[in-house]
Design a protein around this motif. Structure first.
Motif, PDB file in Angstrom:
ATOM      1  N   ASP A  16       0.770  -1.323  -0.035  1.00  0.00           N
ATOM      2  CA  ASP A  16       0.056  -0.053   0.083  1.00  0.00           C
ATOM      3  C   ASP A  16       0.627   1.293  -0.190  1.00  0.00           C
ATOM      4  O   ASP A  16       0.636   2.100  -0.618  1.00  0.00           O
ATOM      5  CB  ASP A  16      -0.920  -0.018   1.208  1.00  0.00           C
ATOM      6  CG  ASP A  16      -2.161  -1.069   1.292  1.00  0.00           C
ATOM      7  OD1 ASP A  16      -2.110  -1.250  -0.148  1.00  0.00           O
ATOM      8  OD2 ASP A  16      -2.741  -1.380   1.962  1.00  0.00           O
ATOM      9  N   ALA A  17       1.848   1.256   0.927  1.00  0.00           N
ATOM     10  CA  ALA A  17       2.772   2.455   0.915  1.00  0.00           C
ATOM     11  C   ALA A  17       3.191   2.609  -0.527  1.00  0.00           C
ATOM     12  O   ALA A  17       3.603   3.673  -0.810  1.00  0.00           O
ATOM     13  CB  ALA A  17       3.918   2.125   1.926  1.00  0.00           C
ATOM     14  N   ALA A  18       3.816   1.467  -1.194  1.00  0.00           N
ATOM     15  CA  ALA A  18       4.534   1.685  -2.434  1.00  0.00           C
ATOM     16  C   ALA A  18       3.482   2.174  -3.428  1.00  0.00           C
ATOM     17  O   ALA A  18       3.809   2.942  -4.287  1.00  0.00           O
ATOM     18  CB  ALA A  18       5.363   0.389  -2.795  1.00  0.00           C
ATOM     19  N   GLU A  19       2.324   1.451  -3.294  1.00  0.00           N
ATOM     20  CA  GLU A  19       0.965   1.886  -4.136  1.00  0.00           C
ATOM     21  C   GLU A  19       0.805   3.337  -4.179  1.00  0.00           C
ATOM     22  O   GLU A  19       0.587   4.203  -5.084  1.00  0.00           O
ATOM     23  CB  GLU A  19      -0.004   1.051  -4.151  1.00  0.00           C
ATOM     24  CG  GLU A  19      -0.961   1.320  -5.124  1.00  0.00           C
ATOM     25  CD  GLU A  19      -0.813   1.014  -6.398  1.00  0.00           C
ATOM     26  OE1 GLU A  19      -1.211   1.493  -7.370  1.00  0.00           O
ATOM     27  OE2 GLU A  19       0.127   0.063  -6.766  1.00  0.00           O
ATOM     28  N   GLN A  20       0.748   3.766  -2.812  1.00  0.00           N
ATOM     29  CA  GLN A  20       0.375   5.151  -2.480  1.00  0.00           C
ATOM     30  C   GLN A  20       1.286   6.344  -3.188  1.00  0.00           C
ATOM     31  O   GLN A  20       1.006   7.169  -3.864  1.00  0.00           O
ATOM     32  CB  GLN A  20       0.276   5.295  -0.889  1.00  0.00           C
ATOM     33  CG  GLN A  20      -0.208   6.695  -0.777  1.00  0.00           C
ATOM     34  CD  GLN A  20      -1.633   6.911  -1.179  1.00  0.00           C
ATOM     35  OE1 GLN A  20      -2.583   6.092  -1.180  1.00  0.00           O
ATOM     36  NE2 GLN A  20      -1.872   8.414  -1.350  1.00  0.00           N
ATOM     37  N   ALA A  21       2.762   5.881  -2.881  1.00  0.00           N
ATOM     38  CA  ALA A  21       3.783   6.486  -3.449  1.00  0.00           C
ATOM     39  C   ALA A  21       3.743   6.675  -5.232  1.00  0.00           C
ATOM     40  O   ALA A  21       3.770   7.648  -5.735  1.00  0.00           O
ATOM     41  CB  ALA A  21       5.092   6.232  -3.254  1.00  0.00           C
ATOM     42  N   VAL A  30       9.923   7.296 -12.766  1.00  0.00           N
ATOM     43  CA  VAL A  30       8.973   6.485 -12.550  1.00  0.00           C
ATOM     44  C   VAL A  30       9.165   5.054 -13.102  1.00  0.00           C
ATOM     45  O   VAL A  30       8.990   4.065 -12.288  1.00  0.00           O
ATOM     46  CB  VAL A  30       7.620   6.858 -13.276  1.00  0.00           C
ATOM     47  CG1 VAL A  30       6.258   6.194 -13.054  1.00  0.00           C
ATOM     48  CG2 VAL A  30       7.090   8.516 -12.781  1.00  0.00           C
ATOM     49  N   GLN A  31       9.669   5.039 -14.151  1.00  0.00           N
ATOM     50  CA  GLN A  31      10.197   3.751 -14.542  1.00  0.00           C
ATOM     51  C   GLN A  31      11.209   2.954 -13.883  1.00  0.00           C
ATOM     52  O   GLN A  31      11.142   1.901 -13.497  1.00  0.00           O
ATOM     53  CB  GLN A  31      10.725   3.820 -16.123  1.00  0.00           C
ATOM     54  CG  GLN A  31       9.570   4.099 -17.243  1.00  0.00           C
ATOM     55  CD  GLN A  31      10.158   4.222 -18.439  1.00  0.00           C
ATOM     56  OE1 GLN A  31      11.557   4.407 -18.760  1.00  0.00           O
ATOM     57  NE2 GLN A  31       9.466   4.148 -19.513  1.00  0.00           N
ATOM     58  N   ALA A  32      12.104   3.906 -13.085  1.00  0.00           N
ATOM     59  CA  ALA A  32      13.347   3.356 -12.467  1.00  0.00           C
ATOM     60  C   ALA A  32      12.488   2.863 -11.139  1.00  0.00           C
ATOM     61  O   ALA A  32      12.782   1.599 -10.554  1.00  0.00           O
ATOM     62  CB  ALA A  32      14.115   4.264 -12.139  1.00  0.00           C
ATOM     63  N   GLN A  33      11.486   3.721 -10.503  1.00  0.00           N
ATOM     64  CA  GLN A  33      10.860   3.455  -9.377  1.00  0.00           C
ATOM     65  C   GLN A  33       9.848   1.955  -9.399  1.00  0.00           C
ATOM     66  O   GLN A  33       9.864   1.379  -8.437  1.00  0.00           O
ATOM     67  CB  GLN A  33       9.735   4.418  -8.964  1.00  0.00           C
ATOM     68  CG  GLN A  33      10.677   5.757  -8.251  1.00  0.00           C
ATOM     69  CD  GLN A  33       9.839   6.832  -7.929  1.00  0.00           C
ATOM     70  OE1 GLN A  33       8.704   6.715  -8.094  1.00  0.00           O
ATOM     71  NE2 GLN A  33      10.356   8.016  -7.537  1.00  0.00           N
ATOM     72  N   ALA A  70      12.471  -0.799  -9.510  1.00  0.00           N
ATOM     73  CA  ALA A  70      12.772  -1.097  -8.193  1.00  0.00           C
ATOM     74  C   ALA A  70      11.537  -1.469  -7.570  1.00  0.00           C
ATOM     75  O   ALA A  70      11.872  -2.625  -6.546  1.00  0.00           O
ATOM     76  CB  ALA A  70      13.352   0.324  -7.479  1.00  0.00           C
ATOM     77  N   LEU A  71      10.289  -1.040  -7.511  1.00  0.00           N
ATOM     78  CA  LEU A  71       9.277  -1.807  -6.892  1.00  0.00           C
ATOM     79  C   LEU A  71       9.005  -3.063  -7.274  1.00  0.00           C
ATOM     80  O   LEU A  71       8.717  -4.078  -6.392  1.00  0.00           O
ATOM     81  CB  LEU A  71       7.892  -0.873  -7.193  1.00  0.00           C
ATOM     82  CG  LEU A  71       6.744  -1.166  -6.389  1.00  0.00           C
ATOM     83  CD1 LEU A  71       6.860  -1.230  -4.890  1.00  0.00           C
ATOM     84  CD2 LEU A  71       5.691  -0.455  -6.801  1.00  0.00           C
ATOM     85  N   MET A  72       9.297  -3.419  -8.545  1.00  0.00           N
ATOM     86  CA  MET A  72       8.813  -4.844  -9.016  1.00  0.00           C
ATOM     87  C   MET A  72      10.079  -5.612  -8.363  1.00  0.00           C
ATOM     88  O   MET A  72       9.652  -6.891  -7.967  1.00  0.00           O
ATOM     89  CB  MET A  72       9.063  -4.904 -10.431  1.00  0.00           C
ATOM     90  CG  MET A  72       7.733  -4.230 -11.037  1.00  0.00           C
ATOM     91  SD  MET A  72       6.329  -5.028 -10.775  1.00  0.00           S
ATOM     92  CE  MET A  72       6.661  -6.666 -11.585  1.00  0.00           C
ATOM     93  N   GLU A  73      11.060  -5.247  -8.270  1.00  0.00           N
ATOM     94  CA  GLU A  73      12.158  -5.921  -7.572  1.00  0.00           C
ATOM     95  C   GLU A  73      12.038  -6.151  -6.143  1.00  0.00           C
ATOM     96  O   GLU A  73      12.285  -7.267  -5.882  1.00  0.00           O
ATOM     97  CB  GLU A  73      13.698  -5.335  -7.823  1.00  0.00           C
ATOM     98  CG  GLU A  73      14.116  -5.008  -9.181  1.00  0.00           C
ATOM     99  CD  GLU A  73      14.457  -6.811  -9.831  1.00  0.00           C
ATOM    100  OE1 GLU A  73      14.845  -7.405  -9.366  1.00  0.00           O
ATOM    101  OE2 GLU A  73      14.339  -6.632 -11.061  1.00  0.00           O
ATOM    102  N   THR A  74      11.444  -5.256  -5.580  1.00  0.00           N
ATOM    103  CA  THR A  74      11.115  -5.428  -4.103  1.00  0.00           C
ATOM    104  C   THR A  74      10.084  -6.269  -4.001  1.00  0.00           C
ATOM    105  O   THR A  74      10.136  -6.984  -3.018  1.00  0.00           O
ATOM    106  CB  THR A  74      10.634  -3.965  -3.494  1.00  0.00           C
ATOM    107  OG1 THR A  74      11.929  -3.148  -3.875  1.00  0.00           O
ATOM    108  CG2 THR A  74      10.456  -4.074  -2.128  1.00  0.00           C
ATOM    109  N   LEU A  75       8.721  -6.064  -4.841  1.00  0.00           N
ATOM    110  CA  LEU A  75       7.748  -7.153  -4.521  1.00  0.00           C
ATOM    111  C   LEU A  75       8.199  -8.438  -5.184  1.00  0.00           C
ATOM    112  O   LEU A  75       7.760  -9.457  -4.156  1.00  0.00           O
ATOM    113  CB  LEU A  75       6.603  -6.670  -5.801  1.00  0.00           C
ATOM    114  CG  LEU A  75       6.021  -5.283  -5.156  1.00  0.00           C
ATOM    115  CD1 LEU A  75       4.857  -5.003  -6.225  1.00  0.00           C
ATOM    116  CD2 LEU A  75       5.257  -5.671  -3.941  1.00  0.00           C
TER     117      LEU A  75
END
Length: 318
Positions: free
Chosen positions: A244-249, A299-302, A305-310
């Motif tokens: 959620d936190a990542a989605e909110q960002a 955004v693409q980098a984020q 990074a988010l995909m890698e984190t997930l």
């Protein structure tokens, strides 16, 4: 004595004639004009009085008693005396007749002289009148000449003024011609500057077209990024609670990107409405496109990074 002659004029003429006659040594009779000038009388009075004065100076013919010669008296004193008396009477009668004829002739001559004197006085009066008229005409001629001279001087002054004004007008015309030539050069320069401005406008329009293309490209990339983000959201639906936190960002970044895109669109519209700010707006559009590109990359980098984190989290949970 002439009854038409005044006593005072007669006495003055007599005195003047006697004076002139005595001054000449009683050798030359004075003329009527000399006496008239000295006695200060008119010609008529001088002529009449001079006739009388001259008559007095001339010995008058008169009957003369002559004694009978002694020889005749002795011969026949009575007969000769009677005869002599008759002869004297005849002679005196002839003398009286001659004197009468002479007086009549003198009277006629006096009348003629009076008429001539009157004619002379009339001519003198006419001469005086003519002289007065001539003097008046001369005065009028002088006045007319003075007026004509004044008018001529006035015309000369006006002509000089017109010539001066003509010179000023000629100078102004020459200056106007020079100014006109200068203005023509200035117009030519302005036309060249206008042509350069048109070329600059064309260049700005070309740059604006390129900026529009860049904006369109950025919008396409933004749409693709949005599609990618939507796919990520679908893929991350199961892990929504964890991220959620990542989605909110991510949502905040999307909103910021949408706002930035809207701001860019407003700037493009403002650039189209304001011709004078085309270059500035084009530069701003390019800068905005660069920022969008940077944001997109971020955004693409984020997202990466988010995909890698997930993936890491999902792998750990599994």
């Amino acid at each position: 004595m002439n009854p038409s002659l005044s006593l005072d004029a007669r006495e003055r003429v007599f005195a003047a004639a006697s004076q002139i006659f005595e001054e000449s040594g009683r050798q030359t009779m004075p003329t009527v004009d000399q006496v008239r000038r000295l006695a200060k009388v008119d010609m008529h009075a001088a002529t009449a009085a001079m006739r009388e004065w001259r008559r007095q100076q001339t010995a008058q013919a008169a009957p003369i008693a002559v004694a009978v010669p002694e020889v005749v008296a002795k011969a026949n004193e009575l007969a000769v005396a009677q005869l002599w008396t008759q002869a004297q009477e005849l002679a005196n009668q002839s003398l009286r007749e001659a004197q009468s004829a002479w007086d009549a002739e003198r009277t006629e001559l006096d009348q003629m002289r009076v008429e001539l004197s009157d004619a002379f006085e009339a001519q003198a009066a006419e001469l005086e009148l003519a002289k007065s008229r001539i003097e008046a005409l001369e005065r009028e001629a002088r006045e007319t000449a003075a007026i004509a001279a004044a008018e001529l001087q006035k015309l000369r002054d006006e002509l000089a003024q017109v010539r001066a004004e003509l010179g000023v007008a000629t100078t102004r015309a020459e200056r106007a011609e020079a100014t006109s030539a200068e203005l023509e050069h200035r117009v030519a320069d302005l036309r060249a500057e206008l042509d350069r401005a048109h070329a600059d406008v064309d260049q700005v329009r070309a740059e604006l077209s390129r900026a529009h293309a860049d904006v369109d490209q950025a919008r396409g990339e933004l749409k693709r990024a949005a599609a990618d983000a939507e796919g990520l959201r679908n893929e991350l639906a199961a892990a929504k609670a964890k991220v959620d936190a990542a989605e909110q960002a991510h949502q905040e970044h999307r909103k910021e990107a949408a706002k930035e895109a809207q701001r860019w669109a407003d700037k493009v519209l403002a650039a189209q409405k304001s011709h004078d700010a085309i270059a500035k707006e084009a530069a701003a559009a390019r800068e905005s496109a660069a920022r969008l590109s940077g944001q997109l990359e971020a955004v693409q980098a984020q997202n990466t990074a988010l995909m890698e984190t997930l993936r890491g989290k999902v792998g750990g949970n599994g």
